[in-house]
Design a protein around this motif. Sequence first.
Motif, PDB file in Angstrom:
ATOM      1  N   SER A   1       0.833  -1.209   0.000  1.00 21.29           N
ATOM      2  CA  SER A   1       0.000   0.000   0.000  1.00 21.29           C
ATOM      3  C   SER A   1       0.865   1.255   0.000  1.00 21.29           C
ATOM      4  CB  SER A   1      -0.903   0.038   1.231  1.00 21.29           C
ATOM      5  OG  SER A   1      -1.839  -1.007   1.192  1.00 21.29           O
ATOM      6  N   GLY A   2       0.606   2.152  -0.946  1.00 16.77           N
ATOM      7  CA  GLY A   2       1.211   3.482  -0.926  1.00 16.77           C
ATOM      8  C   GLY A   2       2.708   3.464  -0.800  1.00 16.77           C
ATOM      9  N   ASP A   3       3.211   4.028   0.282  1.00 15.73           N
ATOM     10  CA  ASP A   3       4.641   4.037   0.554  1.00 15.73           C
ATOM     11  C   ASP A   3       4.963   2.813   1.411  1.00 15.73           C
ATOM     12  OD1 ASP A   3       7.228   4.421   1.330  1.00 15.73           O
ATOM     13  OD2 ASP A   3       7.008   6.530   1.836  1.00 15.73           O
ATOM     14  N   PRO A   4       5.643   1.806   0.858  1.00 12.68           N
ATOM     15  CA  PRO A   4       5.872   0.570   1.607  1.00 12.68           C
ATOM     16  C   PRO A   4       6.781   0.740   2.814  1.00 12.68           C
ATOM     17  CG  PRO A   4       6.232   0.257  -0.767  1.00 12.68           C
ATOM     18  CD  PRO A   4       6.143   1.731  -0.526  1.00 12.68           C
ATOM     19  N   PHE A   5       7.460   1.879   2.915  1.00  5.99           N
ATOM     20  CA  PHE A   5       8.387   2.077   4.018  1.00  5.99           C
ATOM     21  C   PHE A   5       7.848   3.025   5.088  1.00  5.99           C
ATOM     22  CE2 PHE A   5      10.947   0.298   0.712  1.00  5.99           C
ATOM     23  CZ  PHE A   5      11.802  -0.547   1.386  1.00  5.99           C
ATOM     24  N   TRP A   6       6.543   3.256   5.069  1.00  4.79           N
ATOM     25  CA  TRP A   6       5.918   4.057   6.119  1.00  4.79           C
ATOM     26  C   TRP A   6       4.799   3.201   6.710  1.00  4.79           C
ATOM     27  CZ3 TRP A   6       4.510   9.939   5.339  1.00  4.79           C
ATOM     28  CH2 TRP A   6       4.437  10.558   6.610  1.00  4.79           C
ATOM     29  N   PHE A   7       5.109   2.470   7.793  1.00  6.32           N
ATOM     30  CA  PHE A   7       4.202   1.500   8.405  1.00  6.32           C
ATOM     31  C   PHE A   7       3.737   0.467   7.372  1.00  6.32           C
ATOM     32  CE2 PHE A   7       3.476   5.272  11.190  1.00  6.32           C
ATOM     33  CZ  PHE A   7       3.985   4.727  12.342  1.00  6.32           C
ATOM     34  N   GLY A   8       4.619   0.109   6.458  1.00  3.15           N
ATOM     35  CA  GLY A   8       4.269  -0.856   5.427  1.00  3.15           C
ATOM     36  C   GLY A   8       5.192  -2.053   5.442  1.00  3.15           C
ATOM     37  N   ALA A   9       5.062  -2.873   4.388  1.00  4.00           N
ATOM     38  CA  ALA A   9       5.794  -4.133   4.318  1.00  4.00           C
ATOM     39  C   ALA A   9       7.244  -3.953   3.877  1.00  4.00           C
ATOM     40  CB  ALA A   9       5.082  -5.071   3.339  1.00  4.00           C
ATOM     41  N   GLY A  10       7.582  -2.787   3.362  1.00  2.68           N
ATOM     42  CA  GLY A  10       8.895  -2.598   2.756  1.00  2.68           C
ATOM     43  C   GLY A  10      10.052  -2.889   3.686  1.00  2.68           C
ATOM     44  N   SER A  11       9.991  -2.375   4.916  1.00  2.00           N
ATOM     45  CA  SER A  11      11.129  -2.530   5.821  1.00  2.00           C
ATOM     46  C   SER A  11      11.328  -3.984   6.215  1.00  2.00           C
ATOM     47  CB  SER A  11      10.939  -1.661   7.063  1.00  2.00           C
ATOM     48  OG  SER A  11       9.760  -2.029   7.765  1.00  2.00           O
ATOM     49  N   VAL A  12      10.228  -4.745   6.362  1.00  2.00           N
ATOM     50  CA  VAL A  12      10.338  -6.158   6.725  1.00  2.00           C
ATOM     51  C   VAL A  12      10.994  -6.939   5.589  1.00  2.00           C
ATOM     52  CG1 VAL A  12       9.059  -8.220   7.405  1.00  2.00           C
ATOM     53  CG2 VAL A  12       8.302  -5.966   8.183  1.00  2.00           C
ATOM     54  N   ILE A  13      10.570  -6.680   4.367  1.00  3.32           N
ATOM     55  CA  ILE A  13      11.160  -7.367   3.221  1.00  3.32           C
ATOM     56  C   ILE A  13      12.632  -6.987   3.077  1.00  3.32           C
ATOM     57  CG2 ILE A  13      11.086  -7.569   0.700  1.00  3.32           C
ATOM     58  CD1 ILE A  13       8.037  -7.177   0.916  1.00  3.32           C
ATOM     59  N   ALA A  14      12.939  -5.703   3.229  1.00  5.55           N
ATOM     60  CA  ALA A  14      14.321  -5.242   3.075  1.00  5.55           C
ATOM     61  C   ALA A  14      15.250  -5.884   4.097  1.00  5.55           C
ATOM     62  CB  ALA A  14      14.372  -3.714   3.193  1.00  5.55           C
ATOM     63  N   ARG A  15      14.749  -6.160   5.303  1.00  7.18           N
ATOM     64  CA  ARG A  15      15.573  -6.795   6.336  1.00  7.18           C
ATOM     65  C   ARG A  15      15.921  -8.241   5.999  1.00  7.18           C
ATOM     66  NH1 ARG A  15      12.127  -4.328  10.201  1.00  7.18           N
ATOM     67  NH2 ARG A  15      11.041  -6.308  10.546  1.00  7.18           N
ATOM     68  N   ASN A  16      15.088  -8.856   5.173  1.00 10.15           N
ATOM     69  CA  ASN A  16      15.247 -10.278   4.897  1.00 10.15           C
ATOM     70  C   ASN A  16      15.909 -10.587   3.559  1.00 10.15           C
ATOM     71  OD1 ASN A  16      13.681 -12.100   7.049  1.00 10.15           O
ATOM     72  ND2 ASN A  16      12.600 -10.149   6.856  1.00 10.15           N
ATOM     73  N   PHE A  17      16.277  -9.544   2.821  1.00  9.12           N
ATOM     74  CA  PHE A  17      16.911  -9.750   1.530  1.00  9.12           C
ATOM     75  C   PHE A  17      18.117  -8.837   1.395  1.00  9.12           C
ATOM     76  CE2 PHE A  17      12.653 -11.315   1.022  1.00  9.12           C
ATOM     77  CZ  PHE A  17      12.810 -12.435   0.222  1.00  9.12           C
ATOM     78  N   ALA A  18      19.074  -9.264   0.580  1.00  7.91           N
ATOM     79  CA  ALA A  18      20.275  -8.469   0.355  1.00  7.91           C
ATOM     80  C   ALA A  18      19.926  -7.199  -0.412  1.00  7.91           C
ATOM     81  CB  ALA A  18      21.306  -9.286  -0.419  1.00  7.91           C
ATOM     82  N   PRO A  19      20.674  -6.117  -0.197  1.00  2.51           N
ATOM     83  CA  PRO A  19      20.375  -4.851  -0.890  1.00  2.51           C
ATOM     84  C   PRO A  19      20.349  -4.970  -2.412  1.00  2.51           C
ATOM     85  CG  PRO A  19      21.947  -4.479   0.883  1.00  2.51           C
ATOM     86  CD  PRO A  19      21.791  -5.961   0.770  1.00  2.51           C
ATOM     87  N   GLU A  20      21.179  -5.872  -2.943  1.00  2.00           N
ATOM     88  CA  GLU A  20      21.218  -6.002  -4.408  1.00  2.00           C
ATOM     89  C   GLU A  20      20.035  -6.791  -4.961  1.00  2.00           C
ATOM     90  OE1 GLU A  20      23.930  -9.225  -2.625  1.00  2.00           O
ATOM     91  OE2 GLU A  20      23.534  -7.078  -2.316  1.00  2.00           O
ATOM     92  N   ASP A  21      19.226  -7.400  -4.079  1.00  2.15           N
ATOM     93  CA  ASP A  21      18.086  -8.203  -4.528  1.00  2.15           C
ATOM     94  C   ASP A  21      16.871  -7.374  -4.913  1.00  2.15           C
ATOM     95  OD1 ASP A  21      19.345 -10.650  -4.228  1.00  2.15           O
ATOM     96  OD2 ASP A  21      18.601 -10.990  -2.199  1.00  2.15           O
ATOM     97  N   TRP A  22      16.735  -6.191  -4.330  1.00  5.04           N
ATOM     98  CA  TRP A  22      15.463  -5.502  -4.450  1.00  5.04           C
ATOM     99  C   TRP A  22      15.613  -4.018  -4.807  1.00  5.04           C
ATOM    100  CZ3 TRP A  22      14.703  -1.407  -1.151  1.00  5.04           C
ATOM    101  CH2 TRP A  22      15.522  -1.343  -0.017  1.00  5.04           C
ATOM    102  N   VAL A  23      14.526  -3.484  -5.345  1.00  2.37           N
ATOM    103  CA  VAL A  23      14.386  -2.052  -5.572  1.00  2.37           C
ATOM    104  C   VAL A  23      12.972  -1.673  -5.158  1.00  2.37           C
ATOM    105  CG1 VAL A  23      13.588  -2.298  -7.968  1.00  2.37           C
ATOM    106  CG2 VAL A  23      14.690  -0.168  -7.256  1.00  2.37           C
ATOM    107  N   ALA A  24      12.794  -0.463  -4.649  1.00  2.00           N
ATOM    108  CA  ALA A  24      11.466  -0.014  -4.204  1.00  2.00           C
ATOM    109  C   ALA A  24      10.968   1.112  -5.096  1.00  2.00           C
ATOM    110  CB  ALA A  24      11.522   0.439  -2.752  1.00  2.00           C
ATOM    111  N   ARG A  25       9.683   1.061  -5.392  1.00  2.00           N
ATOM    112  CA  ARG A  25       9.030   2.145  -6.134  1.00  2.00           C
ATOM    113  C   ARG A  25       7.791   2.567  -5.345  1.00  2.00           C
ATOM    114  NH1 ARG A  25      11.986   2.758 -10.400  1.00  2.00           N
ATOM    115  NH2 ARG A  25      12.932   0.967 -11.468  1.00  2.00           N
TER     116      ARG A  25
END
Length: 399
Positions: free
Chosen positions: A78-102
């Motif tokens: 939803s919306g901004d995944p890094f503001w009370f969203g799923a983004g931070s949880v996913i980012a903690r579990n994957f290497a920085p080179e694995d993902w990009v956020a939009r």
Amino acid sequence: MSETPWLTILGLGEDGLDGLSTASRQELERAEVIMGPSRHLSLVPETGAERIAWPVPFADGLPILQGLKGRRTVVLASGDPFWFGAGSVIARNFAPEDWVARPGPSTFSLAAARLGWPLESTATFGLHAAPLTRLRPHLSCGLRAIVLLRDGAAVAELARYLTETGFGDTTLHVMEALGGPRERARSMSLTEALLGAFEHPVCVAFEVSGDGRSLPLASGKPDEIFETDGQITKRPVRALTLSALAPARGEHLWDIGGGSGSIGIEWLMCDPSLTATTIEPRADRAARIRANADALGQDRLQVIHGRAPDALDGLPLPDVVFIGGGLSDALLDWLASNLPSGTRLVANAVTLESEALLSQWHTKLGGDLLRIELAQAGELGTRRSWKSAYPVVQWSVTL
């Protein structure tokens, strides 16, 4: 970060593709797998990609996502995944080179824009899976807040909670499906909110109003906010104790001999990055600590029913230790032998025996030894006099 990460965390609004940037659209078109909550998947047209509904609880979806590594995958949030969203949880579990956020516009941004509220001075809370009591330390007349709720039924729960805490004059601005074709925004009293029906996703904005009790921001909260059987570090001594504990961002506290839990709870109130574990040997007091912490919005306090030092084995090591009960030579010896250099220790003593013990350890390890003597004015016949409290000896040391 790699130029071609296999995983895209894509913030999706209620308007589906209409609100997406060109880059986000391209990510969806190229995706081999699209994963997200069923509601989000319904907002995206078929592209030929495999679709996977993210399970509940959320943590169950992480192994599934791990298994997709190497395939072009888009996770919808939803919306901004890094503001009370799923983004931070996913980012903690994957290497920085694995993902990009939009990211897309957050619900907070959309709500503030509808109301004309400056977001930098508006409190924001993500209470999808957290209790409404998280609001308690912040409730004060004039506070503006935007709260994300788990579903429409939670709007009535919020109205009930604000009424019970004495802020019944508050007006709620209930906003459903912001940014999409189902968007609806209404302002209403708490009574109207109790009787209303609301559709997920929902957020509520409000400016606190009423004669409810606000909690002071300074250390040494009123004794009355804690349920107690009489075993509590009283307000003035608690303020001095918190000053000696000197909480700093990200630190973890062991509160040994928790009593009513007031020290651990006030420690957590200082900053959301702080954590604490309270160790209490009496089952009834441990239950009371749990209830006090939950009622005051500090449900992240860990409560251990046990006796130190035995109950300390296996716990995450602290940055700071407070001993408010159960002081003994064996406990101090265990702490000095098992905790790393740099750990701060504060101990309060009331009895002559415990004073003598702190004096011995002060001689052995140094630090500061402080005697706190307080008296409060009270009636003496037709006049007033000073009524002294038991003096407290406080030892502070860095191991």
